[in-house]
Design an enzyme around this catalytic site. Structure first.
Site, PDB file in Angstrom:
ATOM      1  N   GLU A 258       0.832  -1.215   0.000  1.00 44.52           N
ATOM      2  CA  GLU A 258       0.000   0.000   0.000  1.00 44.52           C
ATOM      3  C   GLU A 258       0.869   1.268   0.000  1.00 44.52           C
ATOM      4  OE1 GLU A 258      -2.572  -1.608   3.424  1.00 44.52           O
ATOM      5  OE2 GLU A 258      -4.014  -0.500   2.201  1.00 44.52           O
TER       6      GLU A 258
ATOM      7  N   LYS B 235      -5.809 -10.230   9.866  1.00 44.76           N
ATOM      8  CA  LYS B 235      -7.247 -10.533   9.777  1.00 44.76           C
ATOM      9  C   LYS B 235      -7.640 -11.762  10.604  1.00 44.76           C
ATOM     10  CE  LYS B 235      -7.809  -8.397   5.187  1.00 44.76           C
ATOM     11  NZ  LYS B 235      -8.518  -7.168   5.536  1.00 44.76           N
TER      12      LYS B 235
ATOM     13  N   LYS C 223      -7.475 -14.103   0.987  1.00 45.55           N
ATOM     14  CA  LYS C 223      -6.789 -12.848   1.326  1.00 45.55           C
ATOM     15  C   LYS C 223      -5.483 -13.123   2.077  1.00 45.55           C
ATOM     16  CE  LYS C 223     -11.321 -10.812   2.515  1.00 45.55           C
ATOM     17  NZ  LYS C 223     -12.105 -10.002   3.473  1.00 45.55           N
TER      18      LYS C 223
ATOM     19  N   SER D 108      -6.187  -2.422   1.164  1.00 47.13           N
ATOM     20  CA  SER D 108      -6.457  -1.878  -0.171  1.00 47.13           C
ATOM     21  C   SER D 108      -6.767  -2.977  -1.184  1.00 47.13           C
ATOM     22  CB  SER D 108      -5.294  -1.013  -0.685  1.00 47.13           C
ATOM     23  OG  SER D 108      -5.158   0.132   0.128  1.00 47.13           O
ATOM     24  N   SER D 109      -7.187  -4.141  -0.702  1.00 50.39           N
ATOM     25  CA  SER D 109      -7.537  -5.310  -1.534  1.00 50.39           C
ATOM     26  C   SER D 109      -6.329  -5.921  -2.254  1.00 50.39           C
ATOM     27  CB  SER D 109      -8.628  -4.965  -2.563  1.00 50.39           C
ATOM     28  OG  SER D 109      -9.786  -4.519  -1.916  1.00 50.39           O
TER      29      SER D 109
ATOM     30  N   ALA E 107     -16.026 -17.234   3.431  1.00 47.56           N
ATOM     31  CA  ALA E 107     -17.225 -17.462   2.620  1.00 47.56           C
ATOM     32  C   ALA E 107     -17.656 -16.122   2.028  1.00 47.56           C
ATOM     33  CB  ALA E 107     -18.339 -18.022   3.502  1.00 47.56           C
TER      34      ALA E 107
ATOM     35  N   ARG F 255     -24.726  -5.370   1.035  1.00 47.60           N
ATOM     36  CA  ARG F 255     -24.351  -3.970   0.865  1.00 47.60           C
ATOM     37  C   ARG F 255     -23.109  -3.720   1.719  1.00 47.60           C
ATOM     38  NH1 ARG F 255     -29.891  -0.734   2.011  1.00 47.60           N
ATOM     39  NH2 ARG F 255     -28.506   1.083   1.800  1.00 47.60           N
ATOM     40  N   GLU F 256     -22.193  -2.882   1.213  1.00 54.75           N
ATOM     41  CA  GLU F 256     -20.953  -2.604   1.952  1.00 54.75           C
ATOM     42  C   GLU F 256     -21.039  -1.240   2.621  1.00 54.75           C
ATOM     43  OE1 GLU F 256     -17.127  -3.670   0.588  1.00 54.75           O
ATOM     44  OE2 GLU F 256     -17.953  -5.009  -0.954  1.00 54.75           O
TER      45      GLU F 256
ATOM     46  N   ASP G 243     -15.324  -1.770   8.640  1.00 57.86           N
ATOM     47  CA  ASP G 243     -16.064  -2.125   7.415  1.00 57.86           C
ATOM     48  C   ASP G 243     -17.027  -3.285   7.690  1.00 57.86           C
ATOM     49  OD1 ASP G 243     -14.256  -0.317   6.372  1.00 57.86           O
ATOM     50  OD2 ASP G 243     -13.141  -1.769   5.176  1.00 57.86           O
TER      51      ASP G 243
ATOM     52  N   GLU H  43     -14.003  -6.012   8.761  1.00 57.48           N
ATOM     53  CA  GLU H  43     -12.644  -5.760   9.271  1.00 57.48           C
ATOM     54  C   GLU H  43     -12.552  -4.381   9.881  1.00 57.48           C
ATOM     55  OE1 GLU H  43      -9.534  -4.697   6.739  1.00 57.48           O
ATOM     56  OE2 GLU H  43     -10.794  -3.541   5.398  1.00 57.48           O
TER      57      GLU H  43
ATOM     58  N   SER I   7     -11.151   8.290  -0.332  1.00 57.17           N
ATOM     59  CA  SER I   7     -11.258   7.518   0.913  1.00 57.17           C
ATOM     60  C   SER I   7     -12.406   8.005   1.790  1.00 57.17           C
ATOM     61  CB  SER I   7      -9.959   7.595   1.711  1.00 57.17           C
ATOM     62  OG  SER I   7      -8.896   6.985   1.013  1.00 57.17           O
TER      63      SER I   7
HETATM   64  N1  LIG Z   1     -16.382 -12.419   2.644  1.00 57.67           N
HETATM   65  C1  LIG Z   1     -16.626 -11.552   1.691  1.00 57.67           C
HETATM   66  N2  LIG Z   1     -17.793 -11.585   0.983  1.00 57.67           N
HETATM   67  C2  LIG Z   1     -18.034 -10.680   0.002  1.00 57.67           C
HETATM   68  N3  LIG Z   1     -17.171  -9.721  -0.365  1.00 57.67           N
HETATM   69  C3  LIG Z   1     -15.993  -9.654   0.287  1.00 57.67           C
HETATM   70  C4  LIG Z   1     -15.661 -10.542   1.349  1.00 57.67           C
HETATM   71  N4  LIG Z   1     -14.454 -10.213   1.815  1.00 57.67           N
HETATM   72  C5  LIG Z   1     -14.035  -9.193   1.069  1.00 57.67           C
HETATM   73  N5  LIG Z   1     -14.933  -8.835   0.143  1.00 57.67           N
HETATM   74  C6  LIG Z   1     -14.763  -7.792  -0.865  1.00 57.67           C
HETATM   75  O1  LIG Z   1     -13.384  -7.460  -0.925  1.00 57.67           O
HETATM   76  C7  LIG Z   1     -13.173  -6.100  -0.484  1.00 57.67           C
HETATM   77  C8  LIG Z   1     -11.862  -6.003   0.244  1.00 57.67           C
HETATM   78  O2  LIG Z   1     -11.892  -6.815   1.401  1.00 57.67           O
HETATM   79  P1  LIG Z   1     -11.234  -6.309   2.766  1.00 57.67           P
HETATM   80  O3  LIG Z   1     -11.917  -5.090   3.229  1.00 57.67           O
HETATM   81  O4  LIG Z   1     -11.193  -7.463   3.684  1.00 57.67           O
HETATM   82  O5  LIG Z   1      -9.779  -5.998   2.244  1.00 57.67           O
HETATM   83  P2  LIG Z   1      -8.670  -4.954   2.644  1.00 57.67           P
HETATM   84  O6  LIG Z   1      -7.551  -5.204   1.716  1.00 57.67           O
HETATM   85  O7  LIG Z   1      -8.400  -5.021   4.093  1.00 57.67           O
HETATM   86  O8  LIG Z   1      -9.341  -3.566   2.262  1.00 57.67           O
HETATM   87  P3  LIG Z   1      -9.181  -2.074   2.881  1.00 57.67           P
HETATM   88  O9  LIG Z   1      -8.196  -2.158   3.987  1.00 57.67           O
HETATM   89  O10 LIG Z   1      -8.691  -1.244   1.754  1.00 57.67           O
HETATM   90  O11 LIG Z   1     -10.560  -1.709   3.295  1.00 57.67           O
HETATM   91  C9  LIG Z   1     -14.402  -5.783   0.327  1.00 57.67           C
HETATM   92  O12 LIG Z   1     -14.623  -4.410   0.402  1.00 57.67           O
HETATM   93  C10 LIG Z   1     -15.471  -6.513  -0.470  1.00 57.67           C
HETATM   94  O13 LIG Z   1     -15.812  -5.836  -1.669  1.00 57.67           O
HETATM   95  C1  LIG Z   2      -5.767   2.238   3.157  1.00 59.25           C
HETATM   96  C2  LIG Z   2      -6.769   1.163   3.190  1.00 59.25           C
HETATM   97  N1  LIG Z   2      -6.241  -0.053   3.781  1.00 59.25           N
HETATM   98  C3  LIG Z   2      -8.038   1.583   3.861  1.00 59.25           C
HETATM   99  O1  LIG Z   2      -8.508   0.868   4.723  1.00 59.25           O
HETATM  100  O2  LIG Z   2      -8.557   2.650   3.529  1.00 59.25           O
HETATM  101 MG   LIG Z   3     -11.990  -3.151   3.858  1.00 57.31          MG
HETATM  102 MG   LIG Z   4      -8.347  -3.520   5.484  1.00 63.66          MG
END
Ligand SMILES: Nc1ncnc2c1ncn2[C@@H]1O[C@H](COP(=O)(O)OP(=O)(O)OP(=O)(O)O)[C@@H](O)[C@H]1O
Ligand SMILES: C[C@@H](N)C(=O)O
Ligand SMILES: [Mg+2]
Ligand SMILES: [Mg+2]
EC number: 6.3.2.4
Length: 353
Positions: A16, A130, A180, A186-187, A217, A222-223, A296, A310, A321
């Protein structure tokens, strides 16, 4: 009154890195806005992708481009950090992902006995991983999706073990599922998996980022996101919702302007708003959060369920953001937000001594 020197630490060794630069640009601007200009002097300190620290990194902050090789700026060896940065009054670690948002840099500040913004060692470490995060959430009864833990050694195991692992995942979680790296954001490294071939490739890819992997799973939901601000008496913001055309909220969708729609406040029943805010606070306190976090969630409209996804202990501050936008909607302007974060960092340090 003398201005406070704020060490704006950004860049970092995680996937990131670029996001951190954009977050830092925004925060640097916020520290120069209105009365902040009389209170703070920003000292940008950039951590290159190879881990070298670059002092007075005004150029990187201005250009927004990563620095890949040493230039004529002063590059510090790690062991010289404490002596070289003694004139900083408070650190603002604008770092996302491992080696920044995971308690390591917070541990360095603790050892240096320097005040810093945001979560401490424990909250950062638990919030970043996580698997650890989900254990902490389960402990306080927060509902979440079903998941499995996988280690890199299982992915790279002998050809008899790996198929058995994939069988277990298929039986326990089914498709679609999300693979993951346990420690990222940031996915980056995340895949939505629809069949066995995808699963094998996604596990292999996640293992290239992290020793620890989580498989969840997939839910259709909705997010929604909630911002938290405060130390021992934190406040929850209004709720924001993200919608997009992409298969999931991936890196490109997050950081390309116009790819996602953000609704603030989200259109939700009042009892759901309250439930999300309460769960967000509970999550923050479950990891011993301080300063800030963004939590989230998935909201399953048909059943009314809210599942925590998370917590992000240093959420993005980029132009797309949610964290600063949620506080703006609650009446906290950007300059007030960054000022408040510094005051919370000082307050937490003062309370400890
Ligand atoms: N179990 C799940 N079911 C459906 N969609 C999911 C699931 N887990 C993750 N996602 C999708 O993947 C996205 C990223 O997941 P997550 O928030 O865990 O990742 P991250 O890399 O920590 O993201 P960030 O820190 O940027 O918010 C989610 O916003 C969602 O769109
Ligand atoms: C930066 C990114 N991990 C966020 O949660 O916004
Ligand atoms: Mg997230
Ligand atoms: Mg995250």
């Amino acid at each position: 009154m003398a201005k406070m020197r704020v060490g704006l630490l950004f860049g970092g060794c995680s996937g990131e890195h670029e996001v951190s630069i954009f977050s830092a640009q925004a925060i640097a601007r916020g520290l120069e806005l209105k009365s902040n200009a009389e209170k703070y002097d920003v000292v940008p300190v950039y951590i290159r992708k190879d881990g070298a620290w670059v002092m007075d990194a005004y150029d990187v902050l201005k250009s927004g481009s990563p620095l890949l090789v040493a230039d004529d700026q002063e590059v510090l060896a790690t062991e010289r950090i404490p002596t070289q940065v003694a004139n900083i009054d408070i650190w603002f670690p604008v770092l996302h992902g491992p080696s920044g948002e995971d308690g390591t840099i917070q541990g360095l500040f603790e050892l240096m006995q320097m005040p810093y913004v945001g979560c401490g060692v424990l909250a950062s470490a638990v919030g970043m991983d996580k698997l650890a995060m989900k254990s902490a959430f389960a402990q306080v009864g927060l509902p979440q999706v079903k998941y499995m833990e996988v280690l890199r050694s299982q992915v790279y195991s002998n050809p008899c073990v790996f198929p058995k692992l994939c069988d277990d995942i298929e039986l326990t979680l089914g498709y679609p599922c999300f693979v993951k790296p346990a420690n990222l954001g940031s996915s980056v490294g995340i895949a939505k998996v629809k069949d066995r071939q995808d699963l094998e490739a996604a596990l292999d890819n996640a293992a290239s980022y992290d020793r620890r992997i989580i498989v969840e799973a997939g839910v259709v939901a909705r997010e929604v996101e909630c911002a938290i601000l405060g130390n021992d008496n934190p406040k929850a913001s209004v709720i924001g919702e993200i919608s997009f055309d992409a298969d999931f909220y991936d890196y490109e969708t997050k950081y390309t302007s116009g790819q996602a729609d953000l609704a603030i406040p989200a259109s939700l029943p009042a009892d759901i708003v309250t439930a999300i805010q309460e769960q967000a606070m509970k999550a923050f306190q479950a990891i011993d959060g301080a300063g800030l976090s963004r939590v989230d969630f998935f909201y399953l409209e048909d059943t009314g369920e809210v599942l925590i996804n998370e917590i992000n202990t240093f959420p993005g501050f980029t132009a797309t953001s949610m964290y600063p936008m949620l506080w703006k909607a609650a009446g906290v302007e950007f300059d007030q937000l960054v000022d408040r974060l510094i005051q919370l960092g000082l307050e937490r340090t003062a309370r400890k001594s």
